[in-house]
Structures are given as C-alpha cells and as structure tokens.
Scaffold this motif. Sequence first.
Motif, mmCIF file in Angstrom:
data_model
loop_
_atom_site.group_PDB
_atom_site.id
_atom_site.type_symbol
_atom_site.label_atom_id
_atom_site.label_comp_id
_atom_site.label_asym_id
_atom_site.label_seq_id
_atom_site.Cartn_x
_atom_site.Cartn_y
_atom_site.Cartn_z
ATOM 1 N N THR A 11 0.844 -1.199 0.000
ATOM 2 C CA THR A 11 0.000 0.000 0.000
ATOM 3 C C THR A 11 0.886 1.258 0.000
ATOM 4 O O THR A 11 2.005 1.243 0.508
ATOM 5 N N GLY A 12 0.370 2.314 -0.614
ATOM 6 C CA GLY A 12 1.112 3.580 -0.655
ATOM 7 C C GLY A 12 2.457 3.447 -1.337
ATOM 8 O O GLY A 12 3.459 3.990 -0.880
ATOM 9 N N SER A 13 2.475 2.722 -2.472
ATOM 10 C CA SER A 13 3.764 2.420 -3.112
ATOM 11 C C SER A 13 4.055 3.302 -4.323
ATOM 12 O O SER A 13 4.913 2.966 -5.136
ATOM 13 N N VAL A 33 1.444 -6.033 -6.457
ATOM 14 C CA VAL A 33 0.268 -5.194 -6.695
ATOM 15 C C VAL A 33 0.548 -3.860 -6.015
ATOM 16 O O VAL A 33 0.596 -3.771 -4.787
ATOM 17 N N LEU A 34 0.776 -2.837 -6.837
ATOM 18 C CA LEU A 34 1.070 -1.500 -6.325
ATOM 19 C C LEU A 34 -0.238 -0.802 -5.983
ATOM 20 O O LEU A 34 -1.292 -1.121 -6.552
ATOM 21 N N ASN A 35 -0.155 0.158 -5.079
ATOM 22 C CA ASN A 35 -1.370 0.920 -4.719
ATOM 23 C C ASN A 35 -0.975 2.342 -4.329
ATOM 24 O O ASN A 35 0.069 2.570 -3.717
ATOM 25 N N SER A 43 0.905 4.369 -11.746
ATOM 26 C CA SER A 43 0.860 3.766 -13.084
ATOM 27 C C SER A 43 2.229 3.882 -13.748
ATOM 28 O O SER A 43 2.676 2.962 -14.440
ATOM 29 N N ALA A 44 2.921 5.001 -13.516
ATOM 30 C CA ALA A 44 4.266 5.165 -14.096
ATOM 31 C C ALA A 44 5.222 4.125 -13.515
ATOM 32 O O ALA A 44 6.016 3.512 -14.244
ATOM 33 N N VAL A 60 -5.617 1.926 -7.924
ATOM 34 C CA VAL A 60 -5.709 3.289 -7.403
ATOM 35 C C VAL A 60 -6.870 3.355 -6.428
ATOM 36 O O VAL A 60 -8.008 3.019 -6.791
ATOM 37 N N GLY A 61 -6.609 3.743 -5.197
ATOM 38 C CA GLY A 61 -7.701 3.834 -4.231
ATOM 39 C C GLY A 61 -7.201 4.189 -2.853
ATOM 40 O O GLY A 61 -6.041 3.924 -2.512
#
Length: 248
Positions: A11-13, A33-35, A43-44, A60-61
């Motif tokens: 999370t928060g990555s 899984v990035l967030n 996304s970049a 994204v959330g």
Amino acid sequence: MGIKDRVAIVTGSGQGIGEGIARSLAGAGAAVVLNDIDEQRVSALSDEMKAAGFEACYYVGDISTKDGAAGLAECARDNYSRLDILVNNAGIARDKWLVKMTEEDWDEVIRINLKSQFLCTQAGVSQMMEANYGRIVNIGSRAWLGGPGQANYSASKGGVVSFTRTLALEFAKYQITANAVAPGLVDSPLFRSLSQENQERLTKTVPVGRIGGPDDIGHAVAFFADDDSWYITGQVLYVCGGRSVGAY
Ligand SMILES: NC(=O)c1ccc[n+]([C@@H]2O[C@H](COP(=O)([O-])OP(=O)(O)OC[C@H]3O[C@@H](n4cnc5c(N)ncnc54)[C@H](O)[C@@H]3O)[C@@H](O)[C@H]2O)c1
C-alpha cells in the motif's frame, strides 16, 4: 530469497518507502500489486517495472476506506488468483504540538496509519487463510517510542505494534506471520517535506551518521516476507541506524 513467484500487495507504493519495498520484493521475484491514491505515480512505476521485466499491476484507491481496501485485495485475486504477502505501508504525518493539534489532525493520522492496516488486513487475510500461508508486514515507526510534536503519529504507530502482535496470535494457526518494521529517518518525499534545518538537525541524531533509504526498509520487509521466516512472528524490527537505542 524465498519470495519468488509470491504475490505481494504494497500500500502507498507510488513513492518513497513503499516504492522501495515494491522494488525490493519484485527484485526478489514476487509479483507486486502496487497501490496509491496518486494514479500518475503508481501507473508510471507499474509501467517502469514491467518494462524492466518484473511482474506488477496497480490499484488506485484510498485504502483507509472499506471499499478501497476491498478493491485492493480483489485486484490481487483478479490478476494473480491469490495473495501471499501484504505490506501495510501507506502513512502520513501531521506533526503539531499537542495544544495546537486539531481533532482532524488526530483523526486523519489514525485513519490512514492505523485503520487502513485493519481494513486491508481484514480484506486480504481470507485469501491467505484459504492457502494456509501468509506474510503480513506492517510499517510502523521508531516514533512509536514517543516523539515531541507527534502525539497523533506516535499513537498511530504504537497501535501498529499492538495490532501486529495480535495478528500474529490470531493467524499463527494458518501459517500466517505478522511482523512490523519500524523505520527511523528515511530519505523519502515525507522526510524531504521537513524544513532543511529540521532535516539537518534530525540527521545529526542518527548514530550511524546518515539517514537510511527506501531500499533499506525494502530489505527488512523482504526478510520477513521470506518463506524461511515462518518461525518469526509478532516482532518489531527497527531499521533506524541505531536511533532506537537512545538519543545520540
Ligand atoms: N520517511 C521516514 O522517515 C519514515 C520514518 C518512519 C516511518 N515511516 C513510515 O513509512 C511509511 C511510508 O512513508 P514515506 O516516507 O514513504 O511517505 P511518503 O509520503 O513519501 O509516501 C507515502 C505514499 O502513500 C500514499 N498514500 C497516502 N495515503 C494513502 C491512502 N489513504 N491510500 C493509498 N495511498 C496513500 C501517498 O500518496 C504516497 O505516495 C509510512 O507509514 C510512514 O509513517 C516513514
């Protein structure tokens, strides 16, 4: 390391320590899984990691909401059919002297630093229980020991320690470990948001003489996330250049 082909959420990555953790886990062979709440950044990073040959996707959330936490856990299931490693990293600071701290300052920090860990763990742990395997790593802070101007932040990170210890006991029978990493001063956008004067003053208090980097935290997270770390649970690992030992 025993992380290869494991599926990890961080999370928060989108930047800072979370980005460093994501890079460390991906470098050790995990699908990540990035967030983040910042779509552009996450996304970049996902594109860059995939171009470099790593397995990654992103969600994204806001993970301090029930919907955001559930969406993130589902993203792991949809893309990789499982979740092995959950790194609860997202956090913020709203430092103020107690007499000036507003109720909003208090609530916001507790919500993002502590409640998000509860929501993301509750949303993701069922996938681990199904597999009878899991590694939960919560990012705390050396500041849980107490810090002037940080009543909200210290309390949230103290909560992370108690929360982690409880998870360790509740989920041990499912072969799910839960540990916390407590960073000291780490070079990240959060740290660089402090005044230059404060950055220099704080850096002088680190016994090893310099602040750490996101990869130093990634290294510690990868250790807890390793298959071979199965007998280590409920622990707090300080990664702070000796600062937890005492003032310097
Ligand atoms: N930098 C330090 O010196 C330091 C020291 C001790 C602990 N920590 C802890 O490490 C963690 C990461 O800190 P950092 O320095 O990388 O901070 P940072 O501000 O540089 O990065 C945090 C990331 O989390 C994201 N984020 C914030 N709220 C979110 C939410 N509700 N949902 C999803 N994403 C969200 C932000 O957009 C940002 O990309 C935090 O838990 C922090 O408390 C940092």
